[in-house]
Design a protein around this motif. Structure first.
Motif, PDB file in Angstrom:
ATOM      1  N   ILE A   4       0.873  -0.895   0.014  1.00 39.31           N
ATOM      2  CA  ILE A   4      -0.128   0.024   0.125  1.00 39.31           C
ATOM      3  C   ILE A   4       0.900   1.345  -0.031  1.00 39.31           C
ATOM      4  O   ILE A   4       0.604   2.170  -0.469  1.00 39.31           O
ATOM      5  CB  ILE A   4      -0.990  -0.084   1.251  1.00 39.31           C
ATOM      6  N   VAL A  24      -3.886  -4.226  -9.603  1.00 41.67           N
ATOM      7  CA  VAL A  24      -4.268  -5.193  -8.423  1.00 41.67           C
ATOM      8  C   VAL A  24      -4.349  -6.614  -9.102  1.00 41.67           C
ATOM      9  O   VAL A  24      -4.918  -6.980  -9.999  1.00 41.67           O
ATOM     10  CB  VAL A  24      -5.789  -4.865  -7.584  1.00 41.67           C
ATOM     11  N   THR A  74       2.346  -9.226   3.477  1.00 45.10           N
ATOM     12  CA  THR A  74       1.470  -9.836   2.529  1.00 45.10           C
ATOM     13  C   THR A  74       1.668 -11.344   2.624  1.00 45.10           C
ATOM     14  O   THR A  74       0.983 -12.304   2.534  1.00 45.10           O
ATOM     15  CB  THR A  74       1.356  -9.298   1.133  1.00 45.10           C
ATOM     16  N   THR A  92      -6.111  -3.150  -0.880  1.00 44.45           N
ATOM     17  CA  THR A  92      -5.302  -2.570  -1.744  1.00 44.45           C
ATOM     18  C   THR A  92      -6.090  -1.653  -2.851  1.00 44.45           C
ATOM     19  O   THR A  92      -5.665  -0.562  -2.982  1.00 44.45           O
ATOM     20  CB  THR A  92      -4.658  -3.523  -2.802  1.00 44.45           C
TER      21      THR A  92
END
Length: 617
Positions: free
Chosen positions: A507, A530, A555, A579
């Protein structure tokens, strides 16, 4: 008599090709200009052969003796020595000649649509190369003038002339190069270009290379005699052929004899040869002249009027209009690897019904063969009413193929293109395949924008303008997003109408990208990528094996925990939504990469993006 005086008072015969003769001896894997230092005797013999054939003007073996081109052969540090040696060799031949001979220091064009630099050169880099080489040539004080030759870009030639003129009062010959008879690469007609060069103060203006005598003479039929300048003509021997893997010109030298008088009647004061010509061709030019008296008047055949290109059909790029006002999702749906297309089209229909801005179609992702994205795009558009966005790689098409592909897309009414370099062929299923890379992605953008103006890469008027929206790719998964963002600025300068990024899994990269774009004042729409994760194994593969993709440590840790808990897909979708939240806080554009053709996951995310417009109302 000085070269300037001789140029104005008589028709002079120049020499022919240097590279053609050297190619026959040394092939293409060497810098011909470097031979000035290692095989000077061979260069001298060529000069002497042209003089013996009757040439009044010879040029130094310095066409590509600038730092930029010599660097490709590891010879950049010898730029000065190579240019000085070239002048010395030409001067030696000049002194020994039995008739007056003039020596021109040659500087060749640097930029071009087939340039092979890692990055396209800037005008400043090109100009610096010209200035350095011109200074080396002039400092020898052993040349009678400068020859600027093989310039496809008229603006590059104008800049080169101005640089040289600031350094010397010696005569300057300025030659453009045409792909099509009578027109330059940017669509400027030959007469206009030469008159502009003459107005700048060039002592001789003309053309060389690419065209043989027939097409070169056709081009000069429409050229007026310039004021305060004279014309120069250097045609090729004709069209090349390939025999036993070598490029050869088999046009007989006697053929040239027929054209020296023709060029004289068209106003040429300087007539020579370019690629494929030999001393025998130059001897033919000499034999074909009955008089050395230049003409003073000329009947010009007006160039056929060019019909202005028709405007393109008013095809709207709706997603680019929408993204300036609201959140818009694009979805990449990879073409199938087999003929089983039913699932692909079902997915595209479902995404379209959900309000996706466009379906983006990759072009051999990771260098793996799939069904043609152009064929699928046409089906999406005409059978299902879906807006396609086609990826076009420079990897798979040479210049000929790219032009055909662009014209085909326009003919099909497909007007949205994402220009990408493409993964190298060796990483895919067919590592023996060849990557092409005739162009950089930004050069392909420029080419497409020329089509939007109704002009082909060779300068031919196409009778109709295209209406492409051209996108550029960007990878924000780098250490310094602000520095990498300069590539976006570069692509925008080259004509990018929008940007699509690689998938982002951090992010902080999203926020850094927004900050960098704002600092540079870039307002071009950006669709931030994404990619939903399917599993911890999938996450590891993307992180470690897919070029341009890096996952944040947290992540990877979350996906590892999800593997243990047995809810990997749910966690992967949740990470993607988080996201998207970050992206939509800073951007209106989201680009969703469908994982392994699971369109139902992309569909859920499209609806998630669409819901944000409802919330914002």
């Amino acid at each position: 008599m000085s070269f300037k005086e001789a140029l104005q008072q008589q028709v002079l015969i120049a020499d022919g090709a240097m590279g053609t003769l050297l190619y026959s001896q040394y092939g293409v894997n060497s810098a011909f200009e470097g031979l000035n230092l290692t095989h000077g005797g061979d260069i001298l013999k060529i000069h002497q052969a042209y003089i013996a054939a009757g040439a009044d003007v010879i040029q130094t073996n310095t066409y590509a003796a600038n730092r930029i081109k010599l660097n490709r052969y590891g010879l950049a540090d010898k730029t000065k020595a190579i240019n000085e040696a070239a002048v010395s060799l030409a001067h030696t031949a000049q002194v020994a000649a039995e008739h007056p001979v003039y020596v021109l220091g040659t500087i060749g064009g640097i930029a071009g649509i087939t340039d092979t630099e890692i990055e396209p050169l800037t005008a400043e880099e090109i100009d610096a190369g010209v200035q350095e080489q011109a200074e080396y040539l002039l400092n020898t004080q052993a040349i009678d003038g400068i020859l600027l030759e093989t310039y496809y870009d008229i603006n590059e030639l104008k800049r080169a002339f101005k640089i040289v003129r600031q350094l010397t009062d010696l005569p300057v010959v300025a030659n453009v190069t045409m792909y099509e008879p009578g027109v330059l690469q940017d669509g400027t007609d030959l007469n206009t270009a030469l008159q502009e060069l003459a107005a700048l103060g060039a002592d001789a203006v003309g053309a060389n290379c690419r065209l043989g005598p027939y097409n070169m003479s056709r081009a000069f039929e429409s050229v007026n005699l310039p004021e305060n300048s004279v014309l120069a003509v250097y045609p090729n021997a004709g069209l090349p052929d390939v025999q036993d893997g070598k490029t050869v010109y088999d046009s007989p030298a006697e053929y040239f004899e027929n054209y020296s008088a023709i060029f004289q009647q068209q106003g040429a004061h300087l007539i020579g040869g370019c690629c494929g010509t030999t001393p025998a061709h130059i001897k033919g030019l000499v034999a074909g002249l009955q008089s050395r008296q230049p003409i003073t008047t000329k009947i010009v055949t007006p160039q056929a009027a060019v019909t202005p290109p028709a405007a393109a059909d008013p095809r709207q790029h709706d997603f680019l209009q929408q993204v300036r006002q609201e959140k818009v999702a694009l979805v990449e749906l990879d073409p199938p690897k087999t003929f089983a297309t039913a699932k692909f089209f079902r997915g595209a229909q479902a995404l379209n019904q959900a309000g996706v801005g466009a379906i983006t179609l990759s072009d051999g992702p990771l260098a793996n063969p799939t069904i043609s994205n152009v064929a699928l795009a046409a089906q999406l558009k005409y059978q299902y009413g879906i807006t396609p966005l086609v990826h076009l790689t420079t990897r798979d098409h040479n210049l000929i193929g790219l032009q055909a592909e662009i014209m085909g897309l326009h003919t099909l009414g497909i007007s949205n293109i994402l220009v990408i370099t493409g993964d190298p062929a060796k990483v895919g299923d067919l590592p023996g395949a060849t990557s092409v890379y005739d162009l950089h992605s930004v050069e392909l953008m420029q080419m497409i924008k020329k089509f939007n103006a109704g002009i082909s890469p060779t300068g031919r008027h196409l009778q109709e303008k295209t209406n492409f929206a051209v996108g550029g790719a960007f990878n924000p998964n780098v250490r310094s997003v602000d520095r990498a963002c300069k590539m976006i600025a570069k692509k925008v300068a080259y004509g990018a109408d929008f940007i699509i990024t690689q998938p982002v899994f951090d992010i902080e990269k999203v926020h850094a990208l927004r900050t960098a774009l704002d600092e540079q004042g870039i307002t071009t729409p950006v669709f931030v990528g994404v990619m939903p994760l399917l599993s911890y194994r999938n996450a590891n593969f993307l992180h470690h094996e897919v070029p341009g993709i890096r996952l944040a440590d947290d992540t990877l840790a979350r996906m590892q925990q999800a593997e243990a808990a047995g809810n990997e897909r749910e966690v992967g979708i949740q990470i993607a939504k988080e996201t998207i939240d970050a992206i939509c806080a800073d951007f209106n554009g989201v680009h969703i990469n469908t994982p392994l053709r699971h369109h139902e996951i992309s569909l859920e995310l499209v609806k998630y993006v669409q819901a944000k417009n409802t919330v914002n109302v």
